[in-house]
Design a protein around this motif. Sequence first.
Motif, PDB file in Angstrom:
ATOM      1  N   CYS A 282      -7.859  -3.299  19.376  1.00 53.85           N
ATOM      2  CA  CYS A 282      -7.506  -3.269  17.942  1.00 53.85           C
ATOM      3  C   CYS A 282      -8.487  -4.150  17.187  1.00 53.85           C
ATOM      4  O   CYS A 282      -8.225  -5.352  17.007  1.00 53.85           O
ATOM      5  CB  CYS A 282      -6.077  -3.747  17.714  1.00 53.85           C
ATOM      6  SG  CYS A 282      -4.831  -2.917  18.708  1.00 53.85           S
ATOM      7  N   PRO A 283      -9.630  -3.652  16.770  1.00 56.15           N
ATOM      8  CA  PRO A 283     -10.611  -4.488  16.065  1.00 56.15           C
ATOM      9  C   PRO A 283      -9.997  -5.098  14.808  1.00 56.15           C
ATOM     10  O   PRO A 283      -9.305  -4.415  14.043  1.00 56.15           O
ATOM     11  CB  PRO A 283     -11.726  -3.501  15.707  1.00 56.15           C
ATOM     12  CG  PRO A 283     -11.575  -2.389  16.684  1.00 56.15           C
ATOM     13  CD  PRO A 283     -10.103  -2.288  16.953  1.00 56.15           C
ATOM     14  N   PRO A 284     -10.215  -6.413  14.566  1.00 56.20           N
ATOM     15  CA  PRO A 284      -9.644  -7.064  13.383  1.00 56.20           C
ATOM     16  C   PRO A 284     -10.334  -6.620  12.110  1.00 56.20           C
ATOM     17  O   PRO A 284     -11.477  -6.160  12.125  1.00 56.20           O
ATOM     18  CB  PRO A 284      -9.888  -8.553  13.658  1.00 56.20           C
ATOM     19  CG  PRO A 284     -11.102  -8.569  14.520  1.00 56.20           C
ATOM     20  CD  PRO A 284     -11.022  -7.338  15.376  1.00 56.20           C
ATOM     21  N   LYS A 285      -9.616  -6.792  11.006  1.00 56.04           N
ATOM     22  CA  LYS A 285     -10.166  -6.418   9.699  1.00 56.04           C
ATOM     23  C   LYS A 285     -10.293  -7.678   8.836  1.00 56.04           C
ATOM     24  O   LYS A 285     -11.109  -8.540   9.108  1.00 56.04           O
ATOM     25  CB  LYS A 285      -9.284  -5.360   9.050  1.00 56.04           C
ATOM     26  CG  LYS A 285      -9.238  -4.050   9.866  1.00 56.04           C
ATOM     27  CD  LYS A 285      -8.332  -3.016   9.234  1.00 56.04           C
ATOM     28  CE  LYS A 285      -8.291  -1.744  10.092  1.00 56.04           C
ATOM     29  NZ  LYS A 285      -7.372  -0.721   9.526  1.00 56.04           N
ATOM     30  N   GLN A 286      -9.471  -7.815   7.816  1.00 54.14           N
ATOM     31  CA  GLN A 286      -9.567  -9.005   6.966  1.00 54.14           C
ATOM     32  C   GLN A 286      -8.965 -10.228   7.635  1.00 54.14           C
ATOM     33  O   GLN A 286      -9.438 -11.342   7.443  1.00 54.14           O
ATOM     34  CB  GLN A 286      -8.871  -8.747   5.623  1.00 54.14           C
ATOM     35  CG  GLN A 286      -9.546  -7.685   4.780  1.00 54.14           C
ATOM     36  CD  GLN A 286      -8.862  -7.502   3.432  1.00 54.14           C
ATOM     37  OE1 GLN A 286      -7.790  -8.052   3.189  1.00 54.14           O
ATOM     38  NE2 GLN A 286      -9.484  -6.730   2.565  1.00 54.14           N
ATOM     39  N   ARG A 287      -7.914 -10.038   8.423  1.00 51.13           N
ATOM     40  CA  ARG A 287      -7.242 -11.131   9.095  1.00 51.13           C
ATOM     41  C   ARG A 287      -7.293 -10.895  10.606  1.00 51.13           C
ATOM     42  O   ARG A 287      -7.294  -9.755  11.077  1.00 51.13           O
ATOM     43  CB  ARG A 287      -5.783 -11.246   8.636  1.00 51.13           C
ATOM     44  CG  ARG A 287      -5.634 -11.692   7.186  1.00 51.13           C
ATOM     45  CD  ARG A 287      -5.936 -13.171   7.045  1.00 51.13           C
ATOM     46  NE  ARG A 287      -5.657 -13.659   5.698  1.00 51.13           N
ATOM     47  CZ  ARG A 287      -6.563 -13.744   4.731  1.00 51.13           C
ATOM     48  NH1 ARG A 287      -7.806 -13.326   4.969  1.00 51.13           N
ATOM     49  NH2 ARG A 287      -6.251 -14.221   3.548  1.00 51.13           N
ATOM     50  N   VAL A 288      -7.301 -11.993  11.341  1.00 50.96           N
ATOM     51  CA  VAL A 288      -7.325 -11.887  12.801  1.00 50.96           C
ATOM     52  C   VAL A 288      -6.021 -11.304  13.316  1.00 50.96           C
ATOM     53  O   VAL A 288      -6.014 -10.426  14.172  1.00 50.96           O
ATOM     54  CB  VAL A 288      -7.591 -13.279  13.421  1.00 50.96           C
ATOM     55  CG1 VAL A 288      -7.400 -13.228  14.935  1.00 50.96           C
ATOM     56  CG2 VAL A 288      -9.004 -13.742  13.084  1.00 50.96           C
ATOM     57  N   PHE A 289      -4.895 -11.787  12.767  1.00 50.70           N
ATOM     58  CA  PHE A 289      -3.583 -11.317  13.207  1.00 50.70           C
ATOM     59  C   PHE A 289      -2.927 -10.558  12.063  1.00 50.70           C
ATOM     60  O   PHE A 289      -2.833 -11.064  10.932  1.00 50.70           O
ATOM     61  CB  PHE A 289      -2.691 -12.497  13.614  1.00 50.70           C
ATOM     62  CG  PHE A 289      -3.261 -13.309  14.743  1.00 50.70           C
ATOM     63  CD1 PHE A 289      -3.263 -12.827  16.037  1.00 50.70           C
ATOM     64  CD2 PHE A 289      -3.808 -14.562  14.496  1.00 50.70           C
ATOM     65  CE1 PHE A 289      -3.786 -13.573  17.072  1.00 50.70           C
ATOM     66  CE2 PHE A 289      -4.339 -15.315  15.522  1.00 50.70           C
ATOM     67  CZ  PHE A 289      -4.331 -14.820  16.816  1.00 50.70           C
ATOM     68  N   SER A 290      -2.459  -9.348  12.346  1.00 52.36           N
ATOM     69  CA  SER A 290      -1.801  -8.538  11.327  1.00 52.36           C
ATOM     70  C   SER A 290      -0.785  -7.639  12.004  1.00 52.36           C
ATOM     71  O   SER A 290      -0.830  -7.392  13.216  1.00 52.36           O
ATOM     72  CB  SER A 290      -2.820  -7.701  10.543  1.00 52.36           C
ATOM     73  OG  SER A 290      -3.557  -6.869  11.418  1.00 52.36           O
ATOM     74  N   ARG A 291       0.162  -7.130  11.196  1.00 49.11           N
ATOM     75  CA  ARG A 291       1.190  -6.225  11.714  1.00 49.11           C
ATOM     76  C   ARG A 291       0.565  -4.887  12.098  1.00 49.11           C
ATOM     77  O   ARG A 291      -0.563  -4.582  11.702  1.00 49.11           O
ATOM     78  CB  ARG A 291       2.256  -6.008  10.638  1.00 49.11           C
ATOM     79  CG  ARG A 291       3.047  -7.251  10.262  1.00 49.11           C
ATOM     80  CD  ARG A 291       4.149  -6.860   9.281  1.00 49.11           C
ATOM     81  NE  ARG A 291       4.987  -7.973   8.912  1.00 49.11           N
ATOM     82  CZ  ARG A 291       4.845  -8.705   7.814  1.00 49.11           C
ATOM     83  NH1 ARG A 291       3.859  -8.423   6.969  1.00 49.11           N
ATOM     84  NH2 ARG A 291       5.659  -9.702   7.550  1.00 49.11           N
ATOM     85  N   PRO A 292       1.290  -4.085  12.852  1.00 47.13           N
ATOM     86  CA  PRO A 292       0.766  -2.739  13.154  1.00 47.13           C
ATOM     87  C   PRO A 292       0.463  -1.932  11.901  1.00 47.13           C
ATOM     88  O   PRO A 292      -0.413  -1.062  11.918  1.00 47.13           O
ATOM     89  CB  PRO A 292       1.897  -2.111  13.976  1.00 47.13           C
ATOM     90  CG  PRO A 292       2.612  -3.270  14.603  1.00 47.13           C
ATOM     91  CD  PRO A 292       2.533  -4.373  13.600  1.00 47.13           C
ATOM     92  N   SER A 293       1.169  -2.221  10.805  1.00 46.97           N
ATOM     93  CA  SER A 293       0.922  -1.499   9.557  1.00 46.97           C
ATOM     94  C   SER A 293      -0.321  -1.993   8.833  1.00 46.97           C
ATOM     95  O   SER A 293      -0.747  -1.385   7.849  1.00 46.97           O
ATOM     96  CB  SER A 293       2.132  -1.642   8.625  1.00 46.97           C
ATOM     97  OG  SER A 293       2.364  -3.009   8.306  1.00 46.97           O
ATOM     98  N   GLY A 294      -0.903  -3.099   9.286  1.00 47.53           N
ATOM     99  CA  GLY A 294      -2.081  -3.658   8.639  1.00 47.53           C
ATOM    100  C   GLY A 294      -1.792  -4.836   7.745  1.00 47.53           C
ATOM    101  O   GLY A 294      -2.718  -5.536   7.329  1.00 47.53           O
ATOM    102  N   LEU A 295      -0.510  -5.078   7.400  1.00 47.12           N
ATOM    103  CA  LEU A 295      -0.161  -6.203   6.551  1.00 47.12           C
ATOM    104  C   LEU A 295      -0.263  -7.501   7.339  1.00 47.12           C
ATOM    105  O   LEU A 295      -0.077  -7.516   8.558  1.00 47.12           O
ATOM    106  CB  LEU A 295       1.259  -6.033   6.001  1.00 47.12           C
ATOM    107  CG  LEU A 295       1.479  -4.824   5.086  1.00 47.12           C
ATOM    108  CD1 LEU A 295       2.963  -4.718   4.723  1.00 47.12           C
ATOM    109  CD2 LEU A 295       0.637  -4.945   3.826  1.00 47.12           C
ATOM    110  N   PRO A 296      -0.554  -8.634   6.668  1.00 47.30           N
ATOM    111  CA  PRO A 296      -0.641  -9.912   7.388  1.00 47.30           C
ATOM    112  C   PRO A 296       0.694 -10.285   8.018  1.00 47.30           C
ATOM    113  O   PRO A 296       1.766  -9.979   7.485  1.00 47.30           O
ATOM    114  CB  PRO A 296      -1.045 -10.908   6.289  1.00 47.30           C
ATOM    115  CG  PRO A 296      -1.628 -10.075   5.197  1.00 47.30           C
ATOM    116  CD  PRO A 296      -0.914  -8.763   5.245  1.00 47.30           C
TER     117      PRO A 296
END
Length: 530
Positions: A282-296
């Motif tokens: 699961c490559p990170p995006k804006q945050r290292v850890f995020s929910r499956p939905s993409g929200l922090p």
Amino acid sequence: MWTARLSLSEAGRCTFSLPTCRTEHEANARLEVLAELAGRLLAAGQIVLGMPLLEQAAARDGSALRDVRLALDQLCRGEARPRPSGETTFAEFAELVVSGRLAEQYPLHVKPLRRPEQYRHKLNHVLDVLGPVPLSRLTLDHADRAIAMLPGHLEASSRQGIAKVIHRILALATYPARIIANNPLPRGWVPKADNNKAKSSLYPDEDRRLMAAVNIPLAYRIYYGFLIREGMRADEAGRLEPSDLDLERGAIVLDENKTDDPRAWALSPDVVRALRVYFAMCPPKQRVFSRPSGLPLPGRDGAKSFRDHLRCAGVERPELFETTESRLNIRLHDTRATFITIKLANGRTETWISDRTGHRSSNQIHNYKRAARKVAELGLGDFAPLDEAIPELRGKGRAVGGARLSGGAEAGAAGEGRFLGAAPPGQAPASADVPAASAAEHEAAADGAALGPRWATPAPSAAADQPEVIEMVSVSSARPASARKYRQKDRSIASRRRKRQRFSWSPPVSPPRVAPVWPNGAPSASLLEK
């Protein structure tokens, strides 16, 4: 739209719009409220000044209507007066602080709030009382009344936090804003909070059970496992960006945190391996850890989800889920307590722990030593390696090398041969400093083998069994400098002996009489007598 008409003596006959009323029943109920409020204003002789309040009462509902009632009460008691232009109320100045506009005006003295939503939440409890009061007329009685009207279910720590926000806003109004001359709240006004309640923490076997629960989303488990093994605050980990991690070297840099004290440290090798595998999946995006939905993922507000996930994992220890007069139920923030307790029990020093948690005082860590002694006496051990405790990551560390954390294709690249213990290109240690690695180790490194302990050393190579090479050197007859040194030392010893002999005394001894030998025979008697 419904309207209401009232006869208000000197103010005449006035019509008020009722935009929140949808039925005749609601309109009649609001008319009764307006009539009650108008009667109080007429009795207090404040009907002219109270007209704007009546208009607001006709248009507002819920908590906004309650605010209007409180302001009208103050007007009828004579506490509220028509304020001149430029006079700032508590609510207006609080909005100036929370929105960050005051920090823009005074950047050298005011820092922007890191979590303004928490300030707003606390202020909502007191704006009904303090909001409409001008700062120049706000007194200690107003503040005491605001604290006394707080809901009864709030804990002492919550009351203390609200009082601190009030005190802070009035302090900023004193300086640098200079709206009031002095802070009306005396020293010691903020109530004391009872912080003696016992806090809960997880045991290593409970952590293993949580990490192994495949019915909990992997994003949450990797997040919990990271917090428990690295000791960061939950909100700090929630704000981590990919650039804060260096998985090639196994390090983390945390510049922005609660105490404004930048810190950096080496991540645990098992955490590095787990993050490499997880980011390949699961490559990170804006945050290292995020929910499956993409929200922090939630920071300090994730306590309820954390307890629910513990129950889903089969963790049922009662003290983790009960709040009593002497104990708090477990919160997401208590992952720090878990980290400190277990690491102290396994012999880690306070300095090692504070490098990761950011504690500035040894007293803060000392509070966990009693629980750590209990864990050590029970022999509960340490946390399981994160990459082995999570089933989805188990056994995949060899397939993923030290991939860079960039959020793109590089994050999923495998077998690049970058490891935590390896030196960066161009900085390899000299062969004389590091034993030669065996061919099997080179092959394992090329395959992206799992990282070993930082203190591990390579196995002896075949070169160690070869005969030792002896270097032949020529020996010259010239005396080395060391020989001259020892010769000078012998001379100094002999000199000291002569001095001792010079100053020593012994009884005189007559020399033996020896007849002289004359070359031409014995001299005559006359010559001897002379």
